[in-house]
Motif scaffolding. Structure first.
Motif, PDB file in Angstrom:
ATOM      1  N   GLU A 304       0.841  -1.209   0.000  1.00 32.69           N
ATOM      2  CA  GLU A 304       0.000   0.000   0.000  1.00 32.69           C
ATOM      3  C   GLU A 304       0.879   1.263   0.000  1.00 32.69           C
ATOM      4  OE1 GLU A 304      -2.803  -0.156   3.162  1.00 32.69           O
ATOM      5  OE2 GLU A 304      -3.712  -2.030   2.489  1.00 32.69           O
ATOM      6  N   ILE A 305       1.881   1.261  -0.860  1.00 29.61           N
ATOM      7  CA  ILE A 305       2.797   2.401  -0.966  1.00 29.61           C
ATOM      8  C   ILE A 305       2.326   3.312  -2.093  1.00 29.61           C
ATOM      9  CG2 ILE A 305       5.158   3.099  -1.542  1.00 29.61           C
ATOM     10  CD1 ILE A 305       6.138   0.525  -0.257  1.00 29.61           C
ATOM     11  N   THR A 306       2.297   4.610  -1.821  1.00 29.20           N
ATOM     12  CA  THR A 306       1.892   5.600  -2.816  1.00 29.20           C
ATOM     13  C   THR A 306       3.099   6.005  -3.650  1.00 29.20           C
ATOM     14  OG1 THR A 306       0.179   6.441  -1.327  1.00 29.20           O
ATOM     15  CG2 THR A 306       0.848   7.858  -3.168  1.00 29.20           C
ATOM     16  N   LEU A 307       2.987   5.851  -4.959  1.00 28.77           N
ATOM     17  CA  LEU A 307       4.080   6.186  -5.870  1.00 28.77           C
ATOM     18  C   LEU A 307       3.724   7.431  -6.668  1.00 28.77           C
ATOM     19  CD1 LEU A 307       6.777   5.513  -7.309  1.00 28.77           C
ATOM     20  CD2 LEU A 307       5.430   4.143  -8.922  1.00 28.77           C
ATOM     21  N   THR A 308       4.619   8.401  -6.654  1.00 29.54           N
ATOM     22  CA  THR A 308       4.461   9.629  -7.437  1.00 29.54           C
ATOM     23  C   THR A 308       5.651   9.756  -8.379  1.00 29.54           C
ATOM     24  OG1 THR A 308       3.373  10.677  -5.539  1.00 29.54           O
ATOM     25  CG2 THR A 308       4.091  12.117  -7.324  1.00 29.54           C
ATOM     26  N   THR A 309       5.362   9.990  -9.634  1.00 32.93           N
ATOM     27  CA  THR A 309       6.437  10.097 -10.625  1.00 32.93           C
ATOM     28  C   THR A 309       6.386  11.440 -11.338  1.00 32.93           C
ATOM     29  OG1 THR A 309       5.109   9.056 -12.352  1.00 32.93           O
ATOM     30  CG2 THR A 309       6.476   7.598 -10.992  1.00 32.93           C
ATOM     31  N   SER A 310       7.544  11.900 -11.722  1.00 35.74           N
ATOM     32  CA  SER A 310       7.684  13.112 -12.532  1.00 35.74           C
ATOM     33  C   SER A 310       8.824  12.853 -13.514  1.00 35.74           C
ATOM     34  CB  SER A 310       7.972  14.328 -11.653  1.00 35.74           C
ATOM     35  OG  SER A 310       8.211  15.478 -12.438  1.00 35.74           O
ATOM     36  N   LEU A 311       8.473  12.350 -14.684  1.00 37.52           N
ATOM     37  CA  LEU A 311       9.469  11.890 -15.651  1.00 37.52           C
ATOM     38  C   LEU A 311       9.415  12.762 -16.904  1.00 37.52           C
ATOM     39  CD1 LEU A 311       8.761   8.038 -15.392  1.00 37.52           C
ATOM     40  CD2 LEU A 311      10.355   9.415 -14.028  1.00 37.52           C
ATOM     41  N   ASP A 312      10.517  13.428 -17.191  1.00 34.02           N
ATOM     42  CA  ASP A 312      10.608  14.175 -18.442  1.00 34.02           C
ATOM     43  C   ASP A 312      10.706  13.205 -19.614  1.00 34.02           C
ATOM     44  OD1 ASP A 312      10.534  16.414 -16.929  1.00 34.02           O
ATOM     45  OD2 ASP A 312      12.644  16.986 -17.225  1.00 34.02           O
ATOM     46  N   LYS A 313      10.245  13.638 -20.753  1.00 32.84           N
ATOM     47  CA  LYS A 313      10.259  12.786 -21.941  1.00 32.84           C
ATOM     48  C   LYS A 313      11.546  13.023 -22.740  1.00 32.84           C
ATOM     49  CE  LYS A 313       5.206  12.764 -22.412  1.00 32.84           C
ATOM     50  NZ  LYS A 313       4.061  13.071 -23.303  1.00 32.84           N
ATOM     51  N   ASN A 314      11.853  11.997 -23.551  1.00 27.25           N
ATOM     52  CA  ASN A 314      12.997  12.071 -24.467  1.00 27.25           C
ATOM     53  C   ASN A 314      14.290  12.428 -23.726  1.00 27.25           C
ATOM     54  OD1 ASN A 314      11.322  11.515 -26.712  1.00 27.25           O
ATOM     55  ND2 ASN A 314      10.781  13.685 -26.888  1.00 27.25           N
ATOM     56  N   ILE A 315      14.686  11.530 -22.812  1.00 29.81           N
ATOM     57  CA  ILE A 315      15.943  11.691 -22.083  1.00 29.81           C
ATOM     58  C   ILE A 315      16.949  10.691 -22.649  1.00 29.81           C
ATOM     59  CG2 ILE A 315      17.079  11.705 -19.840  1.00 29.81           C
ATOM     60  CD1 ILE A 315      14.950  13.807 -20.076  1.00 29.81           C
ATOM     61  N   PRO A 316      17.770  11.101 -23.625  1.00 25.80           N
ATOM     62  CA  PRO A 316      18.760  10.163 -24.180  1.00 25.80           C
ATOM     63  C   PRO A 316      19.948  10.013 -23.228  1.00 25.80           C
ATOM     64  CG  PRO A 316      18.964  12.287 -25.243  1.00 25.80           C
ATOM     65  CD  PRO A 316      17.812  12.420 -24.285  1.00 25.80           C
ATOM     66  N   LEU A 317      20.432   8.777 -23.092  1.00 24.65           N
ATOM     67  CA  LEU A 317      21.534   8.510 -22.183  1.00 24.65           C
ATOM     68  C   LEU A 317      22.379   7.372 -22.755  1.00 24.65           C
ATOM     69  CD1 LEU A 317      22.366   9.736 -19.443  1.00 24.65           C
ATOM     70  CD2 LEU A 317      21.355   7.743 -18.345  1.00 24.65           C
ATOM     71  N   ILE A 318      23.686   7.560 -22.718  1.00 22.42           N
ATOM     72  CA  ILE A 318      24.591   6.513 -23.188  1.00 22.42           C
ATOM     73  C   ILE A 318      24.889   5.576 -22.024  1.00 22.42           C
ATOM     74  CG2 ILE A 318      26.850   6.028 -24.206  1.00 22.42           C
ATOM     75  CD1 ILE A 318      26.817   8.758 -25.477  1.00 22.42           C
ATOM     76  N   ILE A 319      24.230   4.426 -22.015  1.00 27.36           N
ATOM     77  CA  ILE A 319      24.406   3.423 -20.973  1.00 27.36           C
ATOM     78  C   ILE A 319      23.945   2.087 -21.523  1.00 27.36           C
ATOM     79  CG2 ILE A 319      22.145   3.946 -19.974  1.00 27.36           C
ATOM     80  CD1 ILE A 319      23.236   3.159 -17.241  1.00 27.36           C
ATOM     81  N   HIS A 320      24.567   1.027 -21.072  1.00 24.14           N
ATOM     82  CA  HIS A 320      24.168  -0.311 -21.514  1.00 24.14           C
ATOM     83  C   HIS A 320      22.730  -0.574 -21.057  1.00 24.14           C
ATOM     84  CE1 HIS A 320      24.171  -4.671 -22.042  1.00 24.14           C
ATOM     85  NE2 HIS A 320      25.270  -4.529 -22.761  1.00 24.14           N
ATOM     86  N   PRO A 321      21.867  -1.069 -21.928  1.00 25.22           N
ATOM     87  CA  PRO A 321      20.457  -1.286 -21.544  1.00 25.22           C
ATOM     88  C   PRO A 321      20.297  -2.162 -20.314  1.00 25.22           C
ATOM     89  CG  PRO A 321      20.730  -1.505 -23.917  1.00 25.22           C
ATOM     90  CD  PRO A 321      22.103  -1.384 -23.345  1.00 25.22           C
ATOM     91  N   SER A 322      21.098  -3.218 -20.205  1.00 22.14           N
ATOM     92  CA  SER A 322      20.981  -4.099 -19.039  1.00 22.14           C
ATOM     93  C   SER A 322      21.355  -3.369 -17.758  1.00 22.14           C
ATOM     94  CB  SER A 322      21.877  -5.327 -19.219  1.00 22.14           C
ATOM     95  OG  SER A 322      21.491  -6.075 -20.353  1.00 22.14           O
ATOM     96  N   LEU A 323      22.394  -2.519 -17.833  1.00 18.09           N
ATOM     97  CA  LEU A 323      22.793  -1.764 -16.641  1.00 18.09           C
ATOM     98  C   LEU A 323      21.744  -0.738 -16.262  1.00 18.09           C
ATOM     99  CD1 LEU A 323      26.609  -1.102 -17.166  1.00 18.09           C
ATOM    100  CD2 LEU A 323      25.471  -2.979 -15.986  1.00 18.09           C
ATOM    101  N   ALA A 324      21.077  -0.136 -17.246  1.00 17.32           N
ATOM    102  CA  ALA A 324      20.018   0.822 -16.945  1.00 17.32           C
ATOM    103  C   ALA A 324      18.880   0.141 -16.193  1.00 17.32           C
ATOM    104  CB  ALA A 324      19.502   1.449 -18.241  1.00 17.32           C
ATOM    105  N   GLU A 325      18.488  -1.062 -16.634  1.00 18.02           N
ATOM    106  CA  GLU A 325      17.429  -1.801 -15.940  1.00 18.02           C
ATOM    107  C   GLU A 325      17.870  -2.201 -14.540  1.00 18.02           C
ATOM    108  OE1 GLU A 325      16.298  -5.064 -18.348  1.00 18.02           O
ATOM    109  OE2 GLU A 325      15.592  -3.837 -20.027  1.00 18.02           O
ATOM    110  N   MET A 326      19.116  -2.688 -14.388  1.00 22.99           N
ATOM    111  CA  MET A 326      19.615  -3.051 -13.053  1.00 22.99           C
ATOM    112  C   MET A 326      19.634  -1.847 -12.123  1.00 22.99           C
ATOM    113  SD  MET A 326      22.873  -5.440 -13.995  1.00 22.99           S
ATOM    114  CE  MET A 326      22.783  -6.657 -15.301  1.00 22.99           C
ATOM    115  N   LEU A 327      20.045  -0.706 -12.652  1.00 21.17           N
ATOM    116  CA  LEU A 327      20.150   0.505 -11.835  1.00 21.17           C
ATOM    117  C   LEU A 327      18.789   0.890 -11.261  1.00 21.17           C
ATOM    118  CD1 LEU A 327      21.953   2.950 -10.977  1.00 21.17           C
ATOM    119  CD2 LEU A 327      21.210   4.073 -13.065  1.00 21.17           C
ATOM    120  N   ILE A 328      17.814   1.013 -12.120  1.00 22.45           N
ATOM    121  CA  ILE A 328      16.485   1.439 -11.659  1.00 22.45           C
ATOM    122  C   ILE A 328      15.837   0.353 -10.804  1.00 22.45           C
ATOM    123  CG2 ILE A 328      14.226   2.260 -12.412  1.00 22.45           C
ATOM    124  CD1 ILE A 328      15.595   3.133 -15.025  1.00 22.45           C
ATOM    125  N   SER A 329      16.016  -0.910 -11.189  1.00 22.61           N
ATOM    126  CA  SER A 329      15.399  -2.015 -10.448  1.00 22.61           C
ATOM    127  C   SER A 329      15.939  -2.090  -9.027  1.00 22.61           C
ATOM    128  CB  SER A 329      15.651  -3.332 -11.192  1.00 22.61           C
ATOM    129  OG  SER A 329      15.085  -4.410 -10.486  1.00 22.61           O
TER     130      SER A 329
END
Length: 437
Positions: A304-329
């Motif tokens: 029962e945790i309330t999640l609030t997001t504020s995500l800008d669109k079109n944020i290009p970043l040079i990072i390995h896709p797998s590392l990006a998923e691990m980072l956020i996860s």
């Protein structure tokens, strides 16, 4: 500052330091030699006049028009038969300072004693100094120009092997398993440098291969017995057992799962340290963030945790896709695991940074220590203490700056994509609380 510029500045500094000293020494020596030469000349003149007097000749022809004075003296000759007088005075006619040397010589000619004096005006020290100063100024300017030009020209030739060596080091990659190729050189110091670099890179390649082989073998070999133990426990759980035995089997299964997770995490950290995840393309970090957050909807609903997001669109970043998923996860699971029931999480993404914050109990150790391996607060026994270490390593591999701050009941982890950029300031948890609540 480049080595060549440092050497040039050092050389120029020595020139400016030594030049005044040499000027003073040279002026003193030149002045002394000029004065001594003039004294010798006037001494010879006095001796010649004395010889004419002894020969009974009249010295008028020789002394006529010359600064020579012949004075008869009474009494015996003085103990010092010669005296040199140097006068510095201001000439009333010329209106400038003059320097005059007078040589007084005493002779006995028959029964009469004579004082023969001759004098002459010589070059002053100031005139010598002015002439030397003018020459030295031009000399220093020519030295500076010559050093600057020759240093640049020589650097292209002398330091060429060094620059080629640096280029080879920048292009060297352990994962390519190719020995480093260094350019040949005739300079002894560069030969020693190349030899040392060759030995170090060869050793680094051997160590890298050994560590990689060990980590891969250890991970592979550990997975097999873990899988066997897991399957045996599952078979054991299907037999006739009482409640106590079932609880023990459950604890063992949880321990096996945690051990398997630790094994995978340590293997991942080893790969990150060996830079096996290199980014060759730009991904849309905002889309990856949304996809990862969507995977935690059930867990958020369960607590029962309330999640609030504020995500800008079109944020290009040079990072390995797998590392990006691990980072956020890892950050999302950490925010959920260490949160209150019915707590709050806020995720913000801009072109400058990525921030994730959550409510929770204060950490029992300093926040910067939580990035170390197996360092964790006692808030949750489910954590193995490697999540934030993995996040930290991912940030270091990609050149990101990560900070952890706790204030007023909020945990704030912020990742700066371009650290050191102007206008980049760290938001505090207090500001975040004001915006969220």
């Amino acid at each position: 500052m480049k080595l060549l510029n440092k050497v040039t500045i050092w050389f120029v500094g020595i020139v400016f330091l030594i030049t005044p000293i040499t000027m003073i020494i040279s002026r003193t020596n030149i002045k002394r030699n000029l004065d001594q030469a003039e004294v010798e000349r006037m001494r010879e003149v006095n001796d010649r006049v004395a010889r004419q007097l002894e020969a009974g000749e009249k010295p008028d022809r020789y002394t006529h028009g010359r600064p020579i004075a012949i004075l008869p003296i009474q009494g015996p000759l003085p103990a010092e038969k010669e005296s040199v007088v140097i006068d510095n005075f201001v000439s009333e006619d010329l209106g400038q300072k003059e320097c005059r040397i007078t040589v007084n010589s005493f002779y006995q000619v028959g029964d009469q004693a004579y004082e023969i004096s001759s004098f002459n005006y010589v070059i002053k020290s100031e005139e010598i100094f002015k002439g030397m100063l003018s020459a030295v100024v031009w000399k220093v300017l020519l030295i500076l120009l010559a050093v600057s030009l020759t240093a640049r020209l020589l650097s292209k030739k002398v330091f060429k092997p060094f620059h080629r060596t640096m280029k080879a080091i920048h292009q060297f990659d352990l994962k390519q398993k190719q020995p480093i190729q260094l350019p040949p050189t005739s300079t002894k110091e560069f030969q020693e440098l190349n030899s040392f670099i060759k030995k170090m890179t060869d050793k680094a390649m051997d160590d890298y291969a050994a560590v990689k082989e060990f980590s891969e073998n250890a991970s592979h070999e550990l997975q097999t017995p873990l899988a066997v133990i897991r399957s045996k426990l599952e078979l054991l759980s299907e037999t006739n057992i009482d409640g106590t035995q079932a609880a023990l089997i459950g604890d063992m299964q949880n321990a096996i799962e945690k051990l398997s997770h630790i094994n995978r995490s340590l293997l991942l950290l080893t790969k990150l340290e060996n830079q096996e995840y290199k980014a060759y393309e730009t991904i849309k970090f905002c889309r990856v963030t949304k996809e990862v957050i969507a995977m935690y909807d059930d867990w958020l609903s369960m607590k029962e945790i309330t999640l609030t997001t504020s995500l800008d669109k079109n944020i290009p970043l040079i990072i390995h896709p797998s590392l990006a998923e691990m980072l956020i996860s890892n950050l999302m699971s950490n925010a959920i695991r260490h949160n209150h029931e019915k707590g709050m999480i806020r995720v913000e993404l801009t072109r400058k940074d990525f921030c994730i914050s959550n409510t929770g109990l204060p950490p029992e150790i300093p926040t910067h220590e939580l990035f170390q391996r197996f360092k964790k607060s006692n808030q949750s026994n489910e954590s193995i203490g490697l999540g934030l270490a993995i996040v930290k390593q991912i940030c270091e591999v990609n050149g990101f700056l990560i900070t952890y701050e706790y204030q007023n009941g909020w945990h704030l982890i912020r990742i700066v994509f371009e650290p050191g950029k102007k206008g980049d300031s760290i938001r505090s948890a207090k500001e975040l609380e004001t915006v969220t609540i």
